[in-house]
Structure formats: C-alpha cells, structure tokens
Design a protein around this motif. Structure first.
Motif, PDB file in Angstrom:
ATOM      1  N   VAL A 451       0.817  -1.207   0.000  1.00  0.00           N
ATOM      2  CA  VAL A 451       0.000   0.000   0.000  1.00  0.00           C
ATOM      3  C   VAL A 451       0.857   1.266   0.000  1.00  0.00           C
ATOM      4  CG1 VAL A 451      -0.246   0.160   2.504  1.00  0.00           C
ATOM      5  CG2 VAL A 451      -2.065   1.012   1.049  1.00  0.00           C
ATOM      6  N   TYR A 452       2.164   1.131   0.299  1.00  0.00           N
ATOM      7  CA  TYR A 452       3.039   2.303   0.330  1.00  0.00           C
ATOM      8  C   TYR A 452       4.130   2.269  -0.739  1.00  0.00           C
ATOM      9  CZ  TYR A 452       0.704   3.932   4.461  1.00  0.00           C
ATOM     10  OH  TYR A 452      -0.253   4.406   5.308  1.00  0.00           O
ATOM     11  N   LYS A 453       3.927   1.509  -1.791  1.00  0.00           N
ATOM     12  CA  LYS A 453       4.930   1.452  -2.854  1.00  0.00           C
ATOM     13  C   LYS A 453       4.769   2.636  -3.822  1.00  0.00           C
ATOM     14  CE  LYS A 453       6.298  -3.363  -2.790  1.00  0.00           C
ATOM     15  NZ  LYS A 453       7.610  -3.029  -2.236  1.00  0.00           N
ATOM     16  N   TYR A 454       4.883   3.840  -3.283  1.00  0.00           N
ATOM     17  CA  TYR A 454       4.769   5.028  -4.126  1.00  0.00           C
ATOM     18  C   TYR A 454       5.980   5.186  -5.041  1.00  0.00           C
ATOM     19  CZ  TYR A 454       0.548   6.515  -1.766  1.00  0.00           C
ATOM     20  OH  TYR A 454      -0.741   6.579  -1.296  1.00  0.00           O
ATOM     21  N   TRP A 455       7.107   4.597  -4.668  1.00  0.00           N
ATOM     22  CA  TRP A 455       8.255   4.627  -5.573  1.00  0.00           C
ATOM     23  C   TRP A 455       7.904   3.935  -6.891  1.00  0.00           C
ATOM     24  CZ3 TRP A 455      10.340   0.320  -7.767  1.00  0.00           C
ATOM     25  CH2 TRP A 455      10.035  -0.916  -7.178  1.00  0.00           C
ATOM     26  N   LEU A 456       7.134   2.852  -6.817  1.00  0.00           N
ATOM     27  CA  LEU A 456       6.756   2.131  -8.025  1.00  0.00           C
ATOM     28  C   LEU A 456       5.783   2.957  -8.860  1.00  0.00           C
ATOM     29  CD1 LEU A 456       6.868  -0.387  -9.779  1.00  0.00           C
ATOM     30  CD2 LEU A 456       5.053  -1.379  -8.367  1.00  0.00           C
ATOM     31  N   LEU A 457       4.846   3.637  -8.200  1.00  0.00           N
ATOM     32  CA  LEU A 457       3.932   4.515  -8.923  1.00  0.00           C
ATOM     33  C   LEU A 457       4.711   5.608  -9.642  1.00  0.00           C
ATOM     34  CD1 LEU A 457       1.051   5.482  -9.590  1.00  0.00           C
ATOM     35  CD2 LEU A 457       1.068   6.745  -7.423  1.00  0.00           C
ATOM     36  N   ALA A 458       5.666   6.228  -8.955  1.00  0.00           N
ATOM     37  CA  ALA A 458       6.481   7.272  -9.580  1.00  0.00           C
ATOM     38  C   ALA A 458       7.278   6.709 -10.757  1.00  0.00           C
ATOM     39  CB  ALA A 458       7.419   7.888  -8.548  1.00  0.00           C
ATOM     40  N   THR A 459       7.793   5.495 -10.593  1.00  0.00           N
ATOM     41  CA  THR A 459       8.596   4.866 -11.645  1.00  0.00           C
ATOM     42  C   THR A 459       7.750   4.544 -12.873  1.00  0.00           C
ATOM     43  OG1 THR A 459      10.093   3.922  -9.989  1.00  0.00           O
ATOM     44  CG2 THR A 459      10.079   2.896 -12.168  1.00  0.00           C
ATOM     45  N   LEU A 460       6.593   3.916 -12.662  1.00  0.00           N
ATOM     46  CA  LEU A 460       5.724   3.563 -13.787  1.00  0.00           C
ATOM     47  C   LEU A 460       5.188   4.809 -14.477  1.00  0.00           C
ATOM     48  CD1 LEU A 460       3.740   0.575 -12.219  1.00  0.00           C
ATOM     49  CD2 LEU A 460       5.488   0.454 -14.006  1.00  0.00           C
ATOM     50  N   TYR A 461       4.917   5.858 -13.719  1.00  0.00           N
ATOM     51  CA  TYR A 461       4.446   7.121 -14.306  1.00  0.00           C
ATOM     52  C   TYR A 461       5.524   7.710 -15.214  1.00  0.00           C
ATOM     53  CZ  TYR A 461       2.625  11.908 -14.524  1.00  0.00           C
ATOM     54  OH  TYR A 461       2.154  13.120 -14.951  1.00  0.00           O
ATOM     55  N   TYR A 462       6.776   7.672 -14.752  1.00  0.00           N
ATOM     56  CA  TYR A 462       7.894   8.151 -15.573  1.00  0.00           C
ATOM     57  C   TYR A 462       8.049   7.297 -16.830  1.00  0.00           C
ATOM     58  CZ  TYR A 462      12.729   8.402 -17.182  1.00  0.00           C
ATOM     59  OH  TYR A 462      13.853   8.485 -17.974  1.00  0.00           O
ATOM     60  N   LEU A 463       8.024   5.988 -16.681  1.00  0.00           N
ATOM     61  CA  LEU A 463       8.197   5.093 -17.830  1.00  0.00           C
ATOM     62  C   LEU A 463       7.082   5.282 -18.852  1.00  0.00           C
ATOM     63  CD1 LEU A 463       9.251   1.842 -15.915  1.00  0.00           C
ATOM     64  CD2 LEU A 463      10.737   3.284 -17.335  1.00  0.00           C
ATOM     65  N   ASN A 464       5.858   5.411 -18.363  1.00  0.00           N
ATOM     66  CA  ASN A 464       4.715   5.601 -19.255  1.00  0.00           C
ATOM     67  C   ASN A 464       4.851   6.902 -20.041  1.00  0.00           C
ATOM     68  OD1 ASN A 464       1.835   4.743 -19.998  1.00  0.00           O
ATOM     69  ND2 ASN A 464       1.503   6.821 -19.260  1.00  0.00           N
ATOM     70  N   ASP A 465       5.367   7.933 -19.391  1.00  0.00           N
ATOM     71  CA  ASP A 465       5.530   9.244 -20.019  1.00  0.00           C
ATOM     72  C   ASP A 465       6.694   9.263 -21.000  1.00  0.00           C
ATOM     73  OD1 ASP A 465       3.675  11.217 -19.541  1.00  0.00           O
ATOM     74  OD2 ASP A 465       5.122  12.533 -18.529  1.00  0.00           O
ATOM     75  N   SER A 466       7.736   8.483 -20.708  1.00  0.00           N
ATOM     76  CA  SER A 466       8.988   8.572 -21.468  1.00  0.00           C
ATOM     77  C   SER A 466       9.115   7.534 -22.569  1.00  0.00           C
ATOM     78  CB  SER A 466      10.182   8.417 -20.500  1.00  0.00           C
ATOM     79  OG  SER A 466      10.110   9.342 -19.454  1.00  0.00           O
ATOM     80  N   PHE A 467       8.327   6.471 -22.487  1.00  0.00           N
ATOM     81  CA  PHE A 467       8.490   5.353 -23.422  1.00  0.00           C
ATOM     82  C   PHE A 467       8.074   5.732 -24.837  1.00  0.00           C
ATOM     83  CE2 PHE A 467       6.839   1.664 -25.693  1.00  0.00           C
ATOM     84  CZ  PHE A 467       7.889   0.769 -25.585  1.00  0.00           C
ATOM     85  N   THR A 468       8.943   5.469 -25.791  1.00  0.00           N
ATOM     86  CA  THR A 468       8.619   5.634 -27.215  1.00  0.00           C
ATOM     87  C   THR A 468       9.237   4.486 -27.991  1.00  0.00           C
ATOM     88  OG1 THR A 468      10.581   7.047 -27.502  1.00  0.00           O
ATOM     89  CG2 THR A 468       8.470   8.159 -27.154  1.00  0.00           C
ATOM     90  N   ASN A 469       8.477   3.932 -28.916  1.00  0.00           N
ATOM     91  CA  ASN A 469       9.036   2.927 -29.806  1.00  0.00           C
ATOM     92  C   ASN A 469       9.840   3.617 -30.894  1.00  0.00           C
ATOM     93  OD1 ASN A 469       8.466   0.256 -29.075  1.00  0.00           O
ATOM     94  ND2 ASN A 469       6.327   0.483 -29.659  1.00  0.00           N
ATOM     95  N   PRO A 470      10.999   3.097 -31.270  1.00  0.00           N
ATOM     96  CA  PRO A 470      11.749   3.673 -32.385  1.00  0.00           C
ATOM     97  C   PRO A 470      11.001   3.458 -33.701  1.00  0.00           C
ATOM     98  CG  PRO A 470      12.725   1.599 -31.687  1.00  0.00           C
ATOM     99  CD  PRO A 470      11.649   1.923 -30.693  1.00  0.00           C
ATOM    100  N   ASN A 471      11.301   4.292 -34.686  1.00  0.00           N
ATOM    101  CA  ASN A 471      10.664   4.134 -36.003  1.00  0.00           C
ATOM    102  C   ASN A 471      11.023   2.791 -36.624  1.00  0.00           C
ATOM    103  OD1 ASN A 471       9.454   6.675 -35.908  1.00  0.00           O
ATOM    104  ND2 ASN A 471      11.307   7.679 -36.663  1.00  0.00           N
ATOM    105  N   ASP A 472      12.252   2.381 -36.439  1.00  0.00           N
ATOM    106  CA  ASP A 472      12.705   1.096 -36.951  1.00  0.00           C
ATOM    107  C   ASP A 472      12.577   0.065 -35.838  1.00  0.00           C
ATOM    108  OD1 ASP A 472      13.915  -1.096 -38.018  1.00  0.00           O
ATOM    109  OD2 ASP A 472      15.877  -0.155 -38.348  1.00  0.00           O
ATOM    110  N   LEU A 473      11.632  -0.850 -35.966  1.00  0.00           N
ATOM    111  CA  LEU A 473      11.373  -1.813 -34.896  1.00  0.00           C
ATOM    112  C   LEU A 473      12.455  -2.875 -34.785  1.00  0.00           C
ATOM    113  CD1 LEU A 473       7.516  -2.254 -35.115  1.00  0.00           C
ATOM    114  CD2 LEU A 473       8.852  -0.796 -33.614  1.00  0.00           C
ATOM    115  N   ASP A 474      13.462  -2.826 -35.663  1.00  0.00           N
ATOM    116  CA  ASP A 474      14.599  -3.722 -35.534  1.00  0.00           C
ATOM    117  C   ASP A 474      15.704  -3.116 -34.670  1.00  0.00           C
ATOM    118  OD1 ASP A 474      13.541  -5.790 -37.064  1.00  0.00           O
ATOM    119  OD2 ASP A 474      14.187  -4.855 -38.937  1.00  0.00           O
TER     120      ASP A 474
END
Length: 663
Positions: A451-474
């Motif tokens: 119930v207090y894993k706010y570090w994980l919430l902060a981490t997933l929020y950052y990853l969700n915001d920062s994640f981008t697939n490259p144009n070349d999927l290879d």
C-alpha cells in the motif's frame, strides 16, 4: 448444519481482550509466521482508516473457533485466524513496551499455544519484559521478531507530529472489529479443517472488478468482440509471475510486441482489437482444450507429435533453464497503479482493500463508461509491459534466486536454430543494468508493504511518459528508455522522497511529489535537522539507510560488487544500548546518533544486539556475510569503536547524505 446467528459475534479489539475469553492455538495449526509485510500492512491500514474515516468501523476479518475445555478450563479453539489473533496480542505488548497506558484495553495475552511451550513462554515473556530479548534458550524467534516489528512502527507513529497517536490507539481498540464465528457443536473438526484448507476460494476482488468493467461493454454494437478482447488482455496481465508476452499466442505476440517481443506496437484499444480479431485463441492457455481419443488413435506418429506441440505451444521454447519470476506487486495492487496513472488527480490510494470502491468512484464520474473501460484495458497492457521490461523481478533458477532486470528476447528458427526460441537478456548495458537493479531493489526492500509502494507509482508514471518505440522496430531495445536518464530519474525520486517525506516534519503528499513537483516550494538546507531525523527512534523509513548504502556502493562499485539489497528491517546500535559486559556508553546523543546505527536483519539483531562491536565484527567475519555497506565500513574502517570513531563515522555519513541531497 446451519450456523446459528447466536454463534456470530462482533468484538472490538478492546472487548476481545477484556471479556474474559481465552483462546488456544491447537497443535495442528502452523507456527506464527507473520513478518514485516503483514504486520505493517495491518497497522498502516488501521492508521489510514483512522486518519481518513475515523467515524467508521474497520473490519479486520473473522476468527473461526470451537468452544472446548482443557484441564477443566473453557477455551475457544482457534480454527482459522490465529495469525491475526497472535498479532493483536503482540501489538498490545508493543504498546505496553512504549509505556502507553493499556489498563483500559489489555491486561495479558489471551492466547495459549497447545503443546508449544517455547511459543507460550515467549509471548508471556514479551508481555512482561517488552523488547528485551528473552533470556531462555530456544524462544520463538517469529513471535519475538513480530513484537519488534510492531514496536518499531508504533514508535514511529508515536513520534509523528502529524498523527494523533492517542486517537489512533483509541480507534484501534474501540473501532476495529473482528467477527468471531463459532462452528456448530457437532462439527467433525478434522474434516472441517481439511475442508478449510482445500476448499475453492471465494471470488477475489479483481475477479469481481473484471466482471463489473466488462458489463460496461454490454451496450456497445460489437459487445461480444469487445468483451473477448478485454478478457484476453485482463487474463494475460493477471499472471504476474511471467512476462506478459508469453501469455499470448505467437501470432499475437509478433503483432503486439514486434518481431523480438520487446516493443509495444498498439497505440490504443482499437489496435489491440485489430490484432486479436482473427485470432480467437489469443491467450496461450486458451488453446489447451484437450486432444480427443480420435485425435490420438487416428493420427500417425509425426502428425500426433505436431498436434502435441500445438497443444503445449511448443513452437516457441526457452533456450535456457526454466526460470520463474516474482513481481514486486500483486495483480490487485498493480490495477491501482494503472488506474492512478490514468486518473492521477483522483482520490485513489494504493490500498487494494478499496479496489472496488476506487473503480466505482471513477466510473461514476465518466459519461462514456464503455470508452473508459476500453482505455483502461489498453493502459493495463501497456503498463504491464513497462513493468516487465523496466522494473526488477526476483528470478528463481537453478535452485538460486537473485534480482533481475531483463527482457524476454525472441529468436526465430534459422539454419543454425532448429526451432523458434527465446531467452532472457539484460534490459540495458551491463553497467546501467547493475546500477538500476541496485536502485530498484533499494526502493523495494525499503517499502515491503504494497500500500506504500509510491516509488513504483512514480517509476511507472515516468516510464509511461517517457516510453517511445523507435521508427525502426529492428532497433535495439535500450533505445526505448535511456538507461542514464532512468538512473537519474530514480535518484531524483529517492531524493524527493527523502527530503519531503522522511527527513522533514512538514510532509508533502506523495501525489504532489509524483504528479505536481512544480508545486513544491523551495526548501533550504537549514530547514532540515538531519541529526535529529536520523537519530534512533526518529528514523521514519529504511530508505535513509539503503540510499546511503547505494551512495557508498556508487563510490566504490568494485569494492562492493557482490552486495545485494535484502529485506533488513532492524535498526541496530553497533555499540549496544545494554552491553553484556556492562560497559555503558554514557552519552545518549552519541549512542543514538546515525553514526552508531546500521540496518540489519531481525535475526542478527536478536542474536547480537547486546554484544560489543568486537564480538559482532568477529561473527560477521566468520560468517562471511554482511547486512549493509555502512555496517561493513564500521567494521573495516575502524580497529575498535571508540567515541572518536563513532563521531568521525557519523560526520562522514551525514556529510555524504547532505552533499547528495542539498548540494
């Protein structure tokens, strides 16, 4: 036979201890096994309900009993609920040790352990002597450690200026309710206990939630197809002990996760529907409908082999040893992380007991409920992908376990490879991966309570915001998230939590720190009394010790290359408070300063707590182990442990933290 309503009784915790009833823990019950996660979860949940809903009762579960007689004395034989019952006894003992006036709530433990003299003696010893280590051999370490865990957290509550501690105690004993259920008198207890341990479980909250969310799709034109896709996503994500890609059939994996399975292709729920619409058996296990007798006897040997391969999804096999993984959260808690990412400004905590309430509240606010459900399903799959790719797991393989930050990597069959295969490879470069494992495991062991894993919430929020697939999927997987940026973000999260939660008397809400950091007014170094906040009894979270260990490791990674963060939760005085030799350190400020403290396991604390530093050092050298890097430096940087040694080490460690946090 029906249970009579007279056999159902509600008790406050106060009534439980003062109404004169006694409880026996029968010999067929397992030993007391609750640890830090369960005990802290109980106390923290009660605290949260007191703070947020103090006018309402908190229901803590059931106690299933059978009234019996032992040595002409009446007892309630505890059939189910003994872990919780024992814990409440230990909580009372811990409060007494904190010199809380317990006369109106508690007199003595109300439990007796049948045929377990050591357990019985231990709980009665701690009731009389508090946290002092039992003086007799073979005392029950789980019971004693449970007392220490409850004592440490309750002491934090007692020192928390933002918490009405007396009000919390009153709420615990007068508003917390336990339901006692008396089984019918003619019940065959052996049979009943067997049924209790083998019966099918009731629907879990996430299963109820799944049904409620899917019902919102019933009014849509293609509701059957939408419900099928939603179910496919949900079931794939619900298995937390593997990588989500492996919970889809191969055809779906390529379209959803790219040719090597470490990309995330869909942009919305509709894209997932497109991928799955022609694949009616998208979930791996859905294909296992069985082989008929005619399938078996009517096939040639080669045909039968192919059918069996299809049946077991063996067109793709692991090219390494079979591995098992344990995620840092369970599915219900993960659902709340996902919901919070979507609805960051809603009143949603990470308390999975209120899972249904939080989702109901969000649904009530939505005009288009079906659209929300589809958006949530998409976000659920994406967040689960991010969790698997970029957050550590515990990996079990070859009889050993370790922290793991890896992706599942697919290799198609070729001239060199006879069949399709996959393996687990590091998510980032070797150096980046090692540092990220250190940071992520540092957070995880510092906050074992879900119930207090706010570090994980902060981490997933950052990853969700920062994640981008490259144009070349290879392209290589590491290009989706920058390893260096990720390291800096985790360090930033740690320093923000330390400065605005653990090292200040004026705490800022986690939601503000994570989602609206620009709202935090600047604070200056002189606003923090680090010497006080890092002294014994005032340390609010083990992150302060673990982050220091991380900084020490970062300065000398080769020196401490074998160090791994583990669940250590006991703050030890290196120079003891009550030394066996009687040589007291007469300066309390020095005794309780950060320099004389280190974080170790409860087991080692119980074993070594009153020994002088020389004896502790000899034990660890002989055992070839270390609990923390700070502890190692205390033993190796100083031949003895004099007043000047403590002072010097304290100044160095405080300066290291101060420079990192404020300079």
């Amino acid at each position: 036979m029906q249970t009579n309503h007279n056999d159902l009784k509600e008790f406050t915790i106060k009534d439980l201890f003062l109404n004169g009833d006694k409880y026996v823990i029968p010999v067929y019950q397992r030993n007391y096994e609750w640890g830090k996660a369960q005990i802290e979860q109980l106390l923290l949940d009660i605290r949260d309900y007191f703070v947020e809903e103090s006018d309402r009762h908190y229901y803590t579960g059931t106690l299933i009993v059978n009234k019996t007689e032992i040595n002409k004395l009446s007892y309630f034989e505890t059939i189910d609920g003994q872990q919780r019952l024992t814990t409440f006894n230990l909580i009372c003992c811990a409060l007494s040790a904190l010199e809380v006036d317990m006369s109106q709530f508690f007199k003595e433990p109300v439990i007796h352990f049948e045929s377990r003299k050591n357990a019985d003696a231990t709980i009665r010893y701690v009731a009389r002597n508090g946290t002092a280590e039992p003086t007799f051999e073979k005392y029950n370490k789980n019971i004693y450690n449970g007392l220490l865990i409850a004592h440490d957290l309750l002491k934090q509550f007692q020192n928390d200026n933002d918490l009405d501690f007396n009000g919390y105690i009153e709420y615990l004993f007068t508003k917390v309710i336990i339901l006692r259920v008396q089984v019918p008198q003619d019940t065959d207890l052996n049979h009943y206990f067997e049924i209790m341990n083998s019966r099918g479980e009731q629907l879990e909250k996430h299963e109820i939630l799944k049904s409620r969310l899917m019902s919102q799709l019933n009014g849509e034109e293609n509701s059957l197809e939408l419900r099928r896709v939603f179910n496919t996503i949900w079931e794939a994500c619900a298995d937390m002990n593997t990588y989500v890609q492996l919970n889809f059939k191969k055809e779906s994996r390529d379209a959803l996760f790219g040719k090597k399975w470490f990309h995330f292709i869909p942009q919305n729920f509709e894209d997932i529907c497109t991928v799955l619409k022609n694949n009616k058996s998208s979930i791996s296990q859905d294909i296992n409908l069985g082989l008929s007798f005619s399938d078996i006897v009517g096939s040639s040997h080669n045909d039968l082999s192919e059918k069996i391969k299809l049946f077991f999804d063996e067109e793709v096999v692991s090219d390494k040893e079979e591995s098992q993984f344990q995620a840092v959260v369970n599915f219900e808690n993960f659902l709340l992380h996902t919901l919070k990412i979507m609805e960051k400004h809603s009143e949603i905590s990470l308390d999975d007991k209120r899972l249904l309430l939080f989702f109901n509240n969000v649904l009530d606010e939505k005009e288009d409920k079906a659209e929300f459900v589809m958006n949530f399903a998409f976000q659920l799959l994406k967040t689960r992908f991010l969790l698997d790719q970029f957050v550590l797991k515990r990996k079990y393989a070859g009889g050993e376990s370790r922290w793991s930050l890896q992706v599942v990597n697919y290799y198609p069959k070729s001239d060199e490879r006879k069949q399709d295969s996959y393996s687990y490879v590091n998510t980032f470069t070797e150096n980046e991966n090692h540092e990220l494992v250190m940071l992520l495991s540092m957070f995880h062991v510092s906050t074992p309570t879900l119930v207090y894993k706010y570090w994980l919430l902060a981490t997933l929020y950052y990853l969700n915001d920062s994640f981008t697939n490259p144009n070349d999927l290879d392209e290589e997987k590491s290009s989706q998230i920058s390893g260096d940026d990720y390291i800096e973000e985790l360090r930033y999260i740690a320093t923000m939590f330390m400065k605005y939660r653990h090292l200040t008397d004026v705490k800022i809400d986690y939601n503000v720190i994570i989602f609206s950091p620009n709202k935090i007014k600047s604070r200056f170094k002189d606003k923090y009394n680090l010497a006080h906040k890092l002294s014994y009894g005032n340390i609010e979270n083990n992150l302060v010790f673990n982050y220091l260990d991380y900084l020490l490791w970062r300065k000398e990674p080769k020196q401490y290359k074998d160090f791994e963060f583990s669940f250590r939760s006991s703050v030890e005085h290196y120079y003891p408070q009550r030394p066996i030799s009687g040589e007291l350190l007469n300066d309390d400020n020095l005794l309780n300063c950060f320099g004389n403290l280190c974080l170790i396991s409860h087991g080692n604390n119980s074993r070594l707590s009153n020994h002088l530093p020389k004896a502790k050092k000899e034990y660890y050298i002989k055992a070839g182990t270390k609990d923390s890097i700070k502890q190692t430096k205390m033993m190796t940087d100083y031949d003895s442990w004099t007043v000047s040694d403590i002072t010097e080490h304290n100044e160095k460690m405080m300066a290291l933290l101060e420079d990192d946090l404020f300079e």
